[in-house]
Structures are given as structure tokens and as C-alpha cells.
Design a protein around this motif. Structure first.
Motif, PDB file in Angstrom:
ATOM      1  N   ASN A 145     -12.423  -1.926   3.679  1.00 21.90           N
ATOM      2  CA  ASN A 145     -11.284  -1.168   3.163  1.00 21.90           C
ATOM      3  C   ASN A 145     -11.040  -1.524   1.694  1.00 21.90           C
ATOM      4  OD1 ASN A 145      -8.762  -0.060   2.577  1.00 21.90           O
ATOM      5  ND2 ASN A 145      -7.870  -0.625   4.537  1.00 21.90           N
ATOM      6  N   THR A 147      -8.556  -0.529  -0.153  1.00 25.84           N
ATOM      7  CA  THR A 147      -7.144  -0.368  -0.522  1.00 25.84           C
ATOM      8  C   THR A 147      -6.300  -1.606  -0.253  1.00 25.84           C
ATOM      9  OG1 THR A 147      -6.393   0.527   1.617  1.00 25.84           O
ATOM     10  CG2 THR A 147      -7.373   2.075   0.056  1.00 25.84           C
ATOM     11  N   VAL A 148      -6.887  -2.647   0.362  1.00 25.46           N
ATOM     12  CA  VAL A 148      -6.154  -3.890   0.612  1.00 25.46           C
ATOM     13  C   VAL A 148      -6.947  -5.059   0.044  1.00 25.46           C
ATOM     14  CG1 VAL A 148      -4.985  -3.034   2.667  1.00 25.46           C
ATOM     15  CG2 VAL A 148      -7.190  -4.175   2.906  1.00 25.46           C
ATOM     16  N   GLN A 158     -13.329 -10.582   9.360  1.00 25.83           N
ATOM     17  CA  GLN A 158     -13.226  -9.163   9.671  1.00 25.83           C
ATOM     18  C   GLN A 158     -14.589  -8.513   9.890  1.00 25.83           C
ATOM     19  OE1 GLN A 158     -10.041  -7.741  10.202  1.00 25.83           O
ATOM     20  NE2 GLN A 158      -9.765  -9.961  10.131  1.00 25.83           N
ATOM     21  N   ARG A 209      -9.084  -3.054  13.612  1.00 28.49           N
ATOM     22  CA  ARG A 209      -7.644  -3.116  13.310  1.00 28.49           C
ATOM     23  C   ARG A 209      -7.188  -4.564  13.423  1.00 28.49           C
ATOM     24  NH1 ARG A 209      -5.399   1.792  12.850  1.00 28.49           N
ATOM     25  NH2 ARG A 209      -6.645   3.547  13.635  1.00 28.49           N
ATOM     26  N   ASP A 210      -6.618  -5.072  12.339  1.00 24.13           N
ATOM     27  CA  ASP A 210      -6.238  -6.478  12.288  1.00 24.13           C
ATOM     28  C   ASP A 210      -4.896  -6.709  12.973  1.00 24.13           C
ATOM     29  OD1 ASP A 210      -7.032  -9.119  11.080  1.00 24.13           O
ATOM     30  OD2 ASP A 210      -5.014  -8.939  10.274  1.00 24.13           O
ATOM     31  N   GLY A 212      -2.774  -8.838  12.068  1.00 23.69           N
ATOM     32  CA  GLY A 212      -1.752  -9.097  11.059  1.00 23.69           C
ATOM     33  C   GLY A 212      -1.238 -10.516  11.005  1.00 23.69           C
ATOM     34  N   VAL A 216      -2.840  -9.358   5.788  1.00 23.28           N
ATOM     35  CA  VAL A 216      -2.615  -7.914   5.854  1.00 23.28           C
ATOM     36  C   VAL A 216      -1.577  -7.602   6.922  1.00 23.28           C
ATOM     37  CG1 VAL A 216      -4.968  -7.410   5.072  1.00 23.28           C
ATOM     38  CG2 VAL A 216      -4.470  -7.506   7.528  1.00 23.28           C
ATOM     39  N   GLU A 217      -1.031  -6.399   6.835  1.00 23.09           N
ATOM     40  CA  GLU A 217      -0.030  -5.965   7.803  1.00 23.09           C
ATOM     41  C   GLU A 217      -0.673  -5.686   9.166  1.00 23.09           C
ATOM     42  OE1 GLU A 217       3.306  -5.734   7.392  1.00 23.09           O
ATOM     43  OE2 GLU A 217       2.948  -6.702   5.462  1.00 23.09           O
ATOM     44  N   THR A 220      -3.561  -2.878  10.261  1.00 26.57           N
ATOM     45  CA  THR A 220      -4.383  -2.452   9.125  1.00 26.57           C
ATOM     46  C   THR A 220      -5.847  -2.348   9.542  1.00 26.57           C
ATOM     47  OG1 THR A 220      -2.906  -3.533   7.537  1.00 26.57           O
ATOM     48  CG2 THR A 220      -5.141  -3.041   6.785  1.00 26.57           C
ATOM     49  N   THR A 222      -9.269  -2.909   8.543  1.00 29.20           N
ATOM     50  CA  THR A 222      -9.908  -3.706   7.501  1.00 29.20           C
ATOM     51  C   THR A 222     -11.363  -3.311   7.259  1.00 29.20           C
ATOM     52  OG1 THR A 222     -10.439  -5.368   9.187  1.00 29.20           O
ATOM     53  CG2 THR A 222      -8.426  -5.702   7.873  1.00 29.20           C
TER      54      THR A 222
END
Length: 228
Positions: A145, A147-148, A158, A209-210, A212, A216-217, A220, A222
């Protein structure tokens, strides 16, 4: 089916015992390449799961299956010199890619992590961005990703999640994983091309999907892992 089939049977409940796979990144004074190190980490994580010792009846199976049945947490740590050589004596798999090396260890309960591992630092694993070449035909890709912001240690965990989920999906789809060398290319997606809305049926891809817990939220995406 390999032990990875357990990824489809989890009930989502928080396990009573917290388990995590330590992923040890070799970071000497002469720094490894960022992309090769992430590719080594991704390959090492899934290689532990596909190792014959992790399958039913194997000596690693109780630890690996208990971990997969819960949450597939990973903790990345860095090591160099004697500390790197010391972790080679612990059960796991080391993978090297273009001079960069990572070792994924068996996923112990976190309160039973050997001192050889717990003394290693988690933070500070930062490496300069690089520009890897094009991906060879047929090689699975772990799209990161763009964007993060994530540290190299976070990303190592990840992409390890991504390689495991990808292998589980491919195996369920009839792919013979015994012919796969566990290698995945890791590439930063271009912002305009990043699309976390993928499906296996349409894209032969799965989103990571993390939870969090760090950086990261929750929820998210990843990494998007795509079979070659």
C-alpha cells in the motif's frame, strides 16, 4: 492440504494464549537492500508453514497449527553478527535473496520467547528505498500500500502475512505448492494503481487487513498478494 488450511477455519475469537512468529532480519553495518530483505522475510514466513515438519505428525505441527488457528501475529526483529548466528540454532527457516537474509522462527507463546530472540531490537530497522526491476513472469507479487507509512519491520510482518494467505488460497484452488520455491516479489504499488478491493475469483489476489496493533489503523489493507 498443508497446515495453512487452518487459516480458513478460524472463528475470529481472541485466543487465550498470545502467540507470535519471530521474523529475524539480518541488518549488518553493510546494509542489505530493502526489497530483497522484504522478499526474504515473506519467503521465510511461508516456508515455515509449508515445511514438512509443520504438517500433521511433524515435530513443528503443534506450535504452527495452534498459531494459525488463532491470529497470525508476527514480530520482526533485527540482528547482526553473533546475534544473527545465534538465532540459526533455533528452529525455523532462513531465506536469502540477493544477499539479504531473514529467518522465520516457530511461533511460540510470546511469554515463552527465548532470550536469544527477546533481546533483539524491534525498532530501528530502516533502509533506504530502492528501485527493483520488473517482476519475472509467473512470480507471485506482494503489492504494498503506497498510501500509508510503515517501517521495514512492520512491512516484513505484513508481506509475511501476504505470502501465507496467498499460499493458502492457491492451495485451496488446487495449486501444487510443492513445486513453488516460496519466493514472492515485493513491489510498492503506484498510487494511481493501488486497489485493495480484490477477490481471488476475479483477480487471483487476496488483501491483507491489519489488526491495527501497531503503526496503522485497524482494518487497513497493507498488502495485496497476487498469484503469478
Amino acid at each position: 492440504m498443508s497446515v495453512l488450511s487452518g487459516l480458513f477455519d478460524r472463528d475470529g475469537a481472541e485466543p487465550s494464549v498470545v502467540r507470535a512468529m519471530p521474523v529475524i532480519l539480518r541488518v549488518e553495518r553493510d546494509l542489505p537492500g530493502r526489497t530483497p530483505l522484504l522478499e526474504a522475510a515473506a519467503a521465510a514466513a511461508v516456508a515455515v508453514c509449508l515445511d514438512e515438519r509443520a504438517q500433521e505428525g511433524g515435530e513443528w505441527h503443534p506450535l504452527v497449527s495452534a498459531w494459525i488457528d488463532g491470529r497470525i501475529r508476527k514480530v520482526s526483529r533485527r540482528a547482526r553478527g553473533a546475534h544473527w548466528h545465534a538465532v540459526q540454532d533455533l528452529p525455523g527457516v532462513t531465506v536469502s535473496v540477493d544477499g539479504a537474509s531473514a529467518r522465520a522462527l516457530l511461533p511460540w507463546p510470546v511469554d515463552e520467547t527465548p532470550k536469544t530472540v527477546s533481546r533483539l531490537q524491534i525498532s530501528g530497522t530502516e533502509l533506504p528505498m530502492d528501485e527493483p526491476g520488473p517482476v519475472a513472469d509467473g512470480v507471485p507479487v506482494l503489492w504494498v500500500n503506497p498510501t500509508v507509512e510503515m517501517t521495514v519491520g512492520k512491512l516484513a510482518a505484513q508481506v509475511g502475512h501476504g505470502s501465507m494467505l496467498l499460499a493458502a488460497m492457491a492451495e485451496a484452488d488446487g495449486v501444487d505448492l510443492s513445486k513453488w520455491d516460496c519466493h514472492c516479489a515485493v513491489r510498492l504499488s503506484r498510487p494511481g494503481e493501488w486497489n485493495p478491493d480484490v477477490s481471488w475469483e476475479r483477480d487471483r489476489a487476496v488483501a491483507v487487513r491489519d489488526a491495527g496493533f501497531t503503526e496503522v489503523e485497524p482494518g487497513t489493507v497493507t498488502v495485496v498478494a497476487q498469484w503469478g
